[in-house]
Design a protein around this motif. Structure first.
Motif, PDB file in Angstrom:
ATOM      1  N   UNK A  30       0.802  -1.215   0.000  1.00  0.00           N
ATOM      2  CA  UNK A  30       0.000   0.000   0.000  1.00  0.00           C
ATOM      3  C   UNK A  30       0.836   1.266   0.000  1.00  0.00           C
ATOM      4  N   UNK A  31       1.874   1.316   0.847  1.00  0.00           N
ATOM      5  CA  UNK A  31       2.692   2.529   0.859  1.00  0.00           C
ATOM      6  C   UNK A  31       3.496   2.663  -0.431  1.00  0.00           C
ATOM      7  N   UNK A  32       3.852   1.530  -1.043  1.00  0.00           N
ATOM      8  CA  UNK A  32       4.508   1.601  -2.351  1.00  0.00           C
ATOM      9  C   UNK A  32       3.588   2.301  -3.359  1.00  0.00           C
ATOM     10  N   UNK A  33       2.313   1.943  -3.340  1.00  0.00           N
ATOM     11  CA  UNK A  33       1.347   2.554  -4.273  1.00  0.00           C
ATOM     12  C   UNK A  33       1.123   4.025  -3.936  1.00  0.00           C
ATOM     13  N   UNK A  34       1.167   4.366  -2.654  1.00  0.00           N
ATOM     14  CA  UNK A  34       1.078   5.784  -2.289  1.00  0.00           C
ATOM     15  C   UNK A  34       2.184   6.575  -2.970  1.00  0.00           C
ATOM     16  N   UNK A  35       3.415   6.065  -2.903  1.00  0.00           N
ATOM     17  CA  UNK A  35       4.543   6.772  -3.506  1.00  0.00           C
ATOM     18  C   UNK A  35       4.333   6.943  -5.008  1.00  0.00           C
ATOM     19  N   UNK A  36       3.866   5.883  -5.668  1.00  0.00           N
ATOM     20  CA  UNK A  36       3.655   5.935  -7.118  1.00  0.00           C
ATOM     21  C   UNK A  36       2.602   6.986  -7.490  1.00  0.00           C
ATOM     22  N   UNK A  37       1.479   6.963  -6.791  1.00  0.00           N
ATOM     23  CA  UNK A  37       0.364   7.825  -7.168  1.00  0.00           C
ATOM     24  C   UNK A  37       0.522   9.253  -6.655  1.00  0.00           C
ATOM     25  N   UNK A  38       1.052   9.412  -5.448  1.00  0.00           N
ATOM     26  CA  UNK A  38       1.265  10.772  -4.941  1.00  0.00           C
ATOM     27  C   UNK A  38       2.278  11.515  -5.792  1.00  0.00           C
TER      28      UNK A  38
END
Length: 291
Positions: A176-184
């Motif tokens: 989830x935090x990996x996806x946060x980095x990608x999308x943010x």
């Protein structure tokens, strides 16, 4: 050769969950640069938690290393307390250059080898403090950084985002935090602010020291492979100072591999290994953007 050449001027950083463990080590590494480092945590007095360390003790160590440590007691499960942290930073420093999202609810039974339904349901709390909390902190940090056109939001993650590690809840939080980095990173790009997720290796922390003491036969040779938490902090410092930082925004980075690129080792000269071959590597974001 270290590729970073951004001026070595003090910055303002916030490291969440820094009473001990990865957060404390990262905060101490940033402090060694002379930075002002705000640290959050719930533990105010030694003995309040089963592991040693307090948020105030971390701030004192930051001062001793030449930084300016400011301890802010905060339960990251409480959005109001988080909002007050950022209000305090804005009022007292007027800016925030680096946010390290590290606060995570790690249950004592996390490494118990059992199917997820046989472990305590409380293990799922990592999706509150660990995933949701990182979103909330980033939500508050982003406008402070965007207003100045500069900043770095870093998420601490692990190979558990790729392989089975400590069960479903832990893996979902890391993914989830990996996806946060990608999308943010997509939203932050026009404002000159970067977002990355960093996969740390095995860490030398108070928690792992306790586990090793309880199961020494299972962790023979651990120290030769393990990273200090300060190692990740030095990577974050180097990444912030990198004039090409934006080229890495949105990426999920293996810390040990980034260290080789930047010419960073542990202070004793060790080069921590990447575990990509054994545990898998990160999947980067597809370039498609659907608004």
């Amino acid at each position: 050769m270290n590729k970073t050449n951004k001026p070595n001027k003090p910055y303002v950083a916030l490291v969440t969950g820094a009473s001990r463990g990865a957060g404390k080590g990262i905060a101490l590494a940033l402090a060694a640069t002379g930075a002002t480092v705000y640290v959050t945590g719930r533990t105010q007095h030694e003995g309040d938690a089963p592991l040693p360390g307090t948020v105030h003790a971390t701030a004192i160590e930051i001062d001793k290393l030449g930084g300016k440590g400011i301890a802010l007691t905060c339960d990251h499960a409480d959005d109001q307390q988080v909002a007050e942290v950022f209000d305090y930073i804005q009022h007292n420093s007027g800016r925030l250059d680096i946010l390290v999202n590290n606060a995570t609810a790690l249950h004592d039974e996390l490494i118990r080898p059992a199917p997820f339904w046989e472990n305590p349901l409380d293990l799922v709390n990592i999706l509150d403090v660990g995933l949701r909390s990182a979103y909330v902190a980033s939500w508050h940090a982003a406008p402070l950084m965007a207003e100045r056109g500069d900043g770095l939001i870093a998420f601490t993650s692990s190979f558990g985002a790729s392989c089975y590690m400590h069960g479903a809840a832990y893996g979902a939080q890391k993914a989830g935090v990996d996806k946060f980095a990608k999308d943010m990173a997509v939203d932050l790009k026009p404002y000159g602010v970067a977002a990355v997720s960093i996969w740390m290796g095995m860490l030398q922390t108070e928690r792992t020291a306790r586990v090793i003491a309880e199961h020494p036969e299972q962790y023979a040779g651990f120290s030769e492979l393990a990273e200090t938490p300060q190692f990740t902090g030095r990577l974050i410092d180097a990444l912030y100072r990198d004039p090409l930082r934006q080229e890495k925004s949105g990426l999920v980075l293996v810390g040990a591999e980034l260290a080789r690129e930047y010419g960073i080792t542990e202070l004793d000269g060790r080069q921590p290994p990447s575990h990509r071959a054994a545990l898998g590597g990160p999947v980067q974001a597809h370039p498609a953007i659907v608004a």
